[in-house]
Design a protein around this motif. Structure first.
Motif, PDB file in Angstrom:
ATOM      1  N   ASN A   1       0.761  -1.208  -0.163  1.00 14.49           N
ATOM      2  CA  ASN A   1       0.054  -0.095   0.037  1.00 14.49           C
ATOM      3  C   ASN A   1       0.823   1.148  -0.046  1.00 14.49           C
ATOM      4  O   ASN A   1       1.995   1.306   0.071  1.00 14.49           O
ATOM      5  N   ALA A   2       0.119   2.401   0.018  1.00 18.73           N
ATOM      6  CA  ALA A   2       1.022   3.641   0.004  1.00 18.73           C
ATOM      7  C   ALA A   2       2.213   3.877   1.107  1.00 18.73           C
ATOM      8  O   ALA A   2       3.010   4.510   0.743  1.00 18.73           O
ATOM      9  N   ALA A   3       1.912   3.084   2.107  1.00 20.29           N
ATOM     10  CA  ALA A   3       3.147   3.404   3.091  1.00 20.29           C
ATOM     11  C   ALA A   3       4.457   2.513   2.943  1.00 20.29           C
ATOM     12  O   ALA A   3       5.431   3.087   3.032  1.00 20.29           O
ATOM     13  N   HIS A   4       4.100   1.173   2.343  1.00 21.11           N
ATOM     14  CA  HIS A   4       5.074   0.583   1.604  1.00 21.11           C
ATOM     15  C   HIS A   4       5.833   1.297   0.752  1.00 21.11           C
ATOM     16  O   HIS A   4       7.043   1.162   0.570  1.00 21.11           O
ATOM     17  N   LEU A   5       4.939   1.743  -0.202  1.00 26.04           N
ATOM     18  CA  LEU A   5       5.573   2.523  -1.567  1.00 26.04           C
ATOM     19  C   LEU A   5       6.510   3.546  -1.066  1.00 26.04           C
ATOM     20  O   LEU A   5       7.621   3.879  -1.551  1.00 26.04           O
ATOM     21  N   ALA A   6       5.911   4.545  -0.122  1.00 25.23           N
ATOM     22  CA  ALA A   6       6.641   5.506   0.438  1.00 25.23           C
ATOM     23  C   ALA A   6       7.834   5.339   0.713  1.00 25.23           C
ATOM     24  O   ALA A   6       9.069   5.832   0.912  1.00 25.23           O
TER      25      ALA A   6
ATOM     26  N   ALA B   1      -1.451   8.451   5.630  1.00 20.40           N
ATOM     27  CA  ALA B   1      -0.368   9.572   6.357  1.00 20.40           C
ATOM     28  C   ALA B   1       0.752   9.655   5.233  1.00 20.40           C
ATOM     29  O   ALA B   1       1.244  10.764   5.015  1.00 20.40           O
ATOM     30  N   PHE B   2       1.225   8.517   4.971  1.00 15.84           N
ATOM     31  CA  PHE B   2       2.580   8.615   4.138  1.00 15.84           C
ATOM     32  C   PHE B   2       2.002   9.098   2.799  1.00 15.84           C
ATOM     33  O   PHE B   2       3.025   9.879   2.260  1.00 15.84           O
ATOM     34  N   ALA B   3       1.013   8.952   2.086  1.00 17.93           N
ATOM     35  CA  ALA B   3       0.452   9.368   1.027  1.00 17.93           C
ATOM     36  C   ALA B   3       0.786  11.235   1.098  1.00 17.93           C
ATOM     37  O   ALA B   3       1.203  11.625   0.189  1.00 17.93           O
TER      38      ALA B   3
END
Ligand code: NAD
Length: 247
Positions: free
Chosen positions: A83-88, A234-236
């Motif tokens: 998800n966006a956290a892993h990718l960030a 949050a990371f996005a």
């Protein structure tokens, strides 16, 4: 969403060169993998034994078939995606901001997102080996096998996952402590910080600290930034701020 906290984390990241992320099951809930302690987590579901018991070394040895029944249904998610956290986090490593991801997760999603320096404290469901001859097996071999998965030599195939009652890998402990000791920013996310010894690794850290967790943790008092919204969102938001060009 706490706009101010997101901005503060983005500012810390702009100045970081050896940021370290320390995470747990909450990092992967937005990918569809339940954690242990949330209201819809595994601990609230009804099983004949509590998950800590089933996921223990003794239970694996004494009730191997029941272990694998639970393990296949609740720990293996072959179709999940980062998800966006892993990718960030992978992106931050690529930009020279983040030096390591230390994870209690066993799902391999940080590597799937592109992170290179991942310290897996509790092993990985993607690796498995025969307890008798040591031969390596894929997660799919565990999923495909009826009942207890066995090697051609007759030995049981055991996931390379640290079960309750087993030691953490020594090299993972060393790498985690080393990365935290050299960190110029520590981000803790998606973990209740209640599974030891892993939860204790951050306790001696004294630098800038951000905590991204839906519910309170024992280290919240020490945090410079506290964010309780879903960690992927949050990371996005943090990455969007990092990408803003200064006027
Ligand atoms: P935990 O279940 O004890 O705690 C998860 C924490 O994440 C909770 O405090 C919860 O409030 C928070 N959280 C959940 N979803 C979130 C989100 N979207 N955004 C922000 N916060 C969120 O998990 P733990 O501390 O990692 O300890 C449990 C143990 O179980 C670990 O050892 C881990 O290896 C294992 N586990 C791993 C997985 C996985 O690999 N994905 C899944 C379940 C359990």
């Amino acid at each position: 969403m706490s706009e101010q906290s997101i901005r503060r984390l983005a500012e810390y990241l702009k100045n970081a060169r050896r940021a370290v992320f320390f995470g747990g099951a909450g990092v992967s809930t937005e990918s569809g993998i339940p954690d242990f302690r949330s209201t819809d987590g595994l601990y609230r579901q009804q099983w004949r034994y509590p998950p800590e018991t089933i996921l223990s070394h003794d239970f694996f040895v004494e009730h191997t078939e029941e272990f694998f029944d639970f393990y296949r249904k609740k720990m293996l998610f072959p179709d999940v995606r980062p998800n966006a956290a892993h990718l960030a986090l992978a992106e931050l490593e690529g930009r020279g901001i983040l030096s390591a991801v230390i994870t209690q997760n066993i799902d391999g999603l940080h590597q799937a997102a592109g992170s290179k320096n991942v310290v897996e404290l509790h092993g990985s469901v993607l690796r498995n080996h025969c307890v008798r001859c040591g031969r390596a097996f894929q997660m799919q071999d565990i999923l495909n096998a009826p009942g207890v998965p066995r090697c051609g030599c007759g030995g049981v195939i055991k996931p390379d996952v640290v079960l309750y009652g087993e030691q953490l890998p020594a090299d993972a402990i060393e790498n985690a402590l080393d990365a935290i000791a050299r960190a110029d920013l520590l981000i803790i996310g998606g973990t209740s910080l209640s599974v030891y010894p892993a939860a204790g690794f951050a306790e001696s850290y004294t630098g800038p600290l951000a905590i991204l967790n839906r519910t309170p943790t024992p280290m919240d008092r020490r945090a410079d930034v506290l964010i309780s919204q879903p960690i992927g969102q949050a990371f996005a938001a943090v990455m969007a701020l990092l990408d803003e060009t200064p006027q």
